[in-house]
Design an enzyme around this catalytic site. Structure first.
Site, PDB file in Angstrom:
ATOM      1  NE  ARG A   1      -3.790  -1.241  10.487  1.00 23.70           N
ATOM      2  CZ  ARG A   1      -2.664  -0.768   9.909  1.00 23.70           C
ATOM      3  NH1 ARG A   1      -2.621   0.428   9.403  1.00 23.70           N
ATOM      4  NH2 ARG A   1      -1.607  -1.533   9.838  1.00 23.70           N
TER       5      ARG A   1
ATOM      6  NE  ARG B   1       2.520  -4.857  11.035  1.00 28.61           N
ATOM      7  CZ  ARG B   1       3.505  -4.669  10.150  1.00 28.61           C
ATOM      8  NH1 ARG B   1       4.659  -5.301  10.275  1.00 28.61           N
ATOM      9  NH2 ARG B   1       3.319  -3.855   9.138  1.00 28.61           N
TER      10      ARG B   1
ATOM     11  NE  ARG C   1       7.254  -1.428  10.074  1.00 28.47           N
ATOM     12  CZ  ARG C   1       6.273  -1.123   9.236  1.00 28.47           C
ATOM     13  NH1 ARG C   1       6.554  -0.702   8.018  1.00 28.47           N
ATOM     14  NH2 ARG C   1       5.018  -1.242   9.604  1.00 28.47           N
TER      15      ARG C   1
ATOM     16  NE  ARG D   1       8.320  -4.346   5.764  1.00 29.55           N
ATOM     17  CZ  ARG D   1       7.079  -3.873   5.640  1.00 29.55           C
ATOM     18  NH1 ARG D   1       6.717  -3.241   4.544  1.00 29.55           N
ATOM     19  NH2 ARG D   1       6.199  -4.040   6.601  1.00 29.55           N
TER      20      ARG D   1
ATOM     21  CE  LYS E   1      -2.266  -0.996   3.837  1.00 33.05           C
ATOM     22  NZ  LYS E   1      -1.707  -2.299   4.278  1.00 33.05           N
TER      23      LYS E   1
END
Ligand code: AMP
Length: 187
Positions: free
Chosen positions: A88, A144, A133, A127, A13
């Site tokens: 969300r 998540r 992260r 990632r 996104k």
């Protein structure tokens, strides 16, 4: 044109929102980016949300709705908004509709990026290895993904009832996904 880029975490996104911003001059409103900026600045808000974000859970509706309300007020002349990672929850979607109505605007399109869960897990593992992260670690990412399935996926029928949802194959390459999104917006 005000659109929501909709999809699970790591569906692409943010990447696609940035392209649309460059191509069309729309303003990207990413609550994830706003919250990360708050953390970086060391503000009270940033400190309040840090642990929740790292765990992979959603922060409160009240916090993200206030962030969007400010951003809308500060960008009254924008030619369009791309909502990325917001709304969300159904409560956020209802608040967004009310805020946009107050500004004489509405959501015109919801572009949904379809990516299968295994592909997401592979992407995020990479990632995490590259960027580290905190909320990309495998345990947080599962939280998540579950938050998306339990709290965010129910928004699809909310917007389908309004006839605004267009689905795009998010597994294709970045350029192909961008073309599909453009077609979905312009159709
Ligand atoms: P993102 O970069 O959009 O995946 O957001 C990173 C994290 O910020 C999420 O896992 C949540 O903890 C928080 N967050 C971002 N946007 C929202 C939202 N609309 N509602 C609740 N929490 C959010």
């Amino acid at each position: 044109m005000n659109l929501i880029l909709f999809g699970p975490p790591a569906a692409g996104k943010g990447t696609q929102a940035k392209r649309l911003t460059a191509e069309r001059g729309y303003i990207q409103l990413s609550t994830g980016d706003m919250l990360r900026a708050a953390r970086k600045s060391g503000s009270e808000l940033g400190n309040k949300v840090a642990a929740i974000m790292d765990s992979g859970s959603l922060v409160s509706d009240e916090i993200v709705i206030a962030l969007i309300e400010d951003a809308l007020a500060q960008n009254k002349q924008a030619p369009g908004f791309i909502f990325d990672g917001f709304p969300r929850t159904v409560a956020q979607a209802e608040a967004l509709d009310a805020m946009l109505t107050r500004h004489g605007k509405q959501i015109d399109r919801v572009v949904r990026l379809d990516v299968d869960s295994q592909k997401l897990l592979d992407r995020v593992a990479k990632r995490f290895a590259d960027e580290g992260r905190a909320d990309d670690n495998p345990d947080s990412f599962k939280v998540r993904l579950n938050a998306y399935l339990a709290q965010t996926a129910p928004l699809v029928p909310y917007y389908e009832k309004q006839g605004k949802v267009r689905s795009v194959d998010g597994m294709a390459g970045i350029e192909d996904v961008a073309s599909s999104i453009s077609r979905a917006i312009d159709a």
